[in-house]
Write a protein that holds these residues in place. Structure first.
Motif, short mmCIF file in Angstrom:
data_model
loop_
_atom_site.label_atom_id
_atom_site.label_comp_id
_atom_site.label_asym_id
_atom_site.label_seq_id
_atom_site.Cartn_x
_atom_site.Cartn_y
_atom_site.Cartn_z
N LEU A 1 9.87 4.72 7.26
CA LEU A 1 10.35 3.20 6.69
C LEU A 1 9.20 2.68 6.23
O LEU A 1 7.98 2.87 6.60
CB LEU A 1 10.89 2.53 7.96
N GLY A 2 9.64 1.90 5.11
CA GLY A 2 8.46 1.16 4.56
C GLY A 2 8.83 -0.29 4.47
O GLY A 2 9.79 -0.75 4.44
N THR A 3 7.89 -1.09 4.22
CA THR A 3 8.04 -2.54 3.97
C THR A 3 7.04 -3.19 3.19
O THR A 3 5.96 -2.34 2.73
CB THR A 3 8.00 -3.29 5.65
N ILE A 4 7.21 -4.15 2.37
CA ILE A 4 6.57 -4.91 1.51
C ILE A 4 6.43 -6.40 1.64
O ILE A 4 7.62 -6.91 2.05
CB ILE A 4 6.95 -4.38 -0.01
N THR A 5 5.42 -6.88 1.54
CA THR A 5 5.46 -8.34 1.44
C THR A 5 4.99 -8.93 -0.07
O THR A 5 4.04 -8.28 -0.54
CB THR A 5 4.66 -8.86 2.42
#
Length: 343
Positions: A120-124
Motif C-alpha cells: 500500500l502507498g500513501t502520500i502527503t
C-alpha cells in the motif's frame, strides 16, 4: 447519444460489491482501528486480485491500463463498502503521480507492488502539513511540496506503540501519522505538474468514495425506516421521513454525473474546475445522507457499536481530507472567472 456505464463496468462494480459484502468490512475496520490490519489487508488483497489497484497503472508496470471512469466505478463501491486503508492514495494518487515523473525509476520501483496489492502507498501534500494516512503500514510514503517529491519518514516526537507521531482521526479506518521528507526522489517543473495532477486525481477519488459512502448510508437508513415501528407503523411511512430520504437520493443522483464528468475531463484544461465541482457536490450529498441517517436512526445512530457509525465518521473525515468545500468553491470560481475573461 446515450451516456451510460458499459455492461463490463456494471459487472465489475457488482463483483467488487460482492467481495465487500462477504468480507465483513465492519469487523475489519474495527480491527484496523485497534492496530490489527490483518483482516483489512486480506480484504484489500482480494480487491487487488480483481485489479482495482492497477486500474490506472500502465501494462509495463503490470497494471490494467484502464480508464479513469473504471477507477471511479471501483472507488464508488469501495466507498459504499467502507473499506479501511489508504485506497485513494494507492489506487489513484500514487499511480497518477509516478507515471508522470520525468524519470520512470520510481514507477518501476513501486507500481508493480501497488498494482498487485503486495504493498500500500500513501502520500502527503504540503497543504496537509506533513500528515499521511496509515504511513506506518505503507510503502512508499511520499511527501510532495514545492515541485519536489521525496520519500517520507515517520516523525518520532510523540511516541506511540508504532514508535511514530500519531494524529487522531475521527474515522477509525483512517490512522494518521506525521511524516517528514527524507530522500529526494525528483524535483523540477515537470514534477510540480505531476504533483498537481496527482492531487486532482486524489480529489476525484475522494469524491467517488464520498458518493459511495452516501449511498451506503441511504441504503442502511431506508432499510431501518422500513423495519423500525412507531405508533404501530413503520417510520418510513411518515411523510417527514420519506421527504428526508428523497432529498438525500436526489442530492446523490445529481452529484453522480459530476463525478463521471470529472473522470472524463481529468486530462483536459477543465480538470481543476471539474474535480472540485464533483468534490463539493459529493461532499454535500454525503453529508446530507449522514445527517438524515443519524436522525432517522435516532439514539442508536449515535453509538460506536452500531455499524452505521463507521460510514458517518468516514464521511466526516473525507469531506475535508482533500481540501475543504471553501477551497474547492474558490477553485471553481477562479476557473469561471478565467473563462469569462477569455471570451
Amino acid at each position: 447519444m446515450r451516456f451510460a456505464l458499459s455492461t463490463e463496468q456494471l459487472d465489475f462494480a457488482a463483483e467488487v460489491r460482492k467481495i465487500l459484502d462477504a468480507g465483513q468490512v465492519p469487523a475489519a475496520v474495527r480491527a484496523w482501528a485497534g492496530g490489527d490490519t490483518g483482516k483489512g489487508r486480506a480484504l484489500l488483497r482480494q480487491i487487488a486480485e480483481m485489479g482495482v489497484f492497477g486500474l490506472l497503472v500502465d501494462e509495463k508496470y503490470d497494471g490494467a491500463d484502464a480508464t479513469t471512469v473504471d477507477l471511479v466505478v471501483a472507488l464508488i463501491e469501495l466507498g459504499r463498502g467502507g473499506v479501511p486503508g489508504p485506497v485513494i492514495e494507492s489506487a489513484a494518487v500514487i499511480p497518477a503521480l509516478l507515471q508522470r515523473l520525468p524519470d520512470d525509476a520510481p514507477a518501476q520501483r513501486w507500481l508493480p507492488a501497488l498494482a498487485s496489492g503486495e504493498a500500500l502507498g500513501t502520500i502527503t501534500f504540503e497543504p496537509q502539513r506533513g500528515i499521511a494516512l496509515d504511513a506506518d503500514i505503507a510503502e512508499p510514503v511520499l511527501v510532495a511540496a514545492d515541485g519536489r517529491l521525496a520519500l517520507g519518514v515517520l516523525s518520532s516526537d510523540v511516541e506511540t506503540s508504532a514508535g511514530a507521531s500519531s494524529v487522531t482521526s475521527i474515522d477509525p479506518a483512517r490512522r494518521l501519522f506525521r511524516v517528514t521528507a527524507d530522500e529526494l526522489i525528483a524535483e523540477g517543473s515537470e514534477v510540480e505538474a505531476a504533483i498537481d495532477y496527482a492531487f486532482d486525481s486524489g480529489v476525484l477519488a475522494c469524491a467517488a468514495q464520498l458518493l459511495g459512502a452516501g449511498r451506503a448510508i441511504l441504503e442502511q437508513t431506508t432499510s431501518y425506516a422500513k423495519q423500525r415501528k412507531q405508533f404501530g407503523r413503520a417510520i418510513g411511512e411518515f411523510q417527514a421521513v420519506k421527504q428526508q430520504l428523497a432529498d438525500v437520493l436526489i442530492a446523490l443522483d445529481l452529484a453522480e454525473p459530476l463525478v463521471y464528468r470529472a473522470a472524463l475531463t481529468l486530462d483536459s484544461t477543465d480538470r481543476a474546475r471539474d474535480v472540485s465541482a464533483a468534490m463539493v457536490a459529493c461532499g454535500d450529498a454525503a453529508h446530507r445522507a449522514a445527517r438524515a441517517g443519524l436522525q432517522v436512526h435516532g439514539a442508536i445512530g449515535y453509538t460506536a457499536e452500531f455499524d452505521l457509525s463507521l460510514w458517518l465518521t468516514k464521511v466526516a473525515a473525507l469531506r475535508t481530507a482533500w481540501g475543504t468545500a471553501d477551497f474547492h468553491r474558490a477553485r471553481i470560481a477562479a476557473a469561471l472567472r478565467a473563462a469569462v475573461a477569455a471570451v
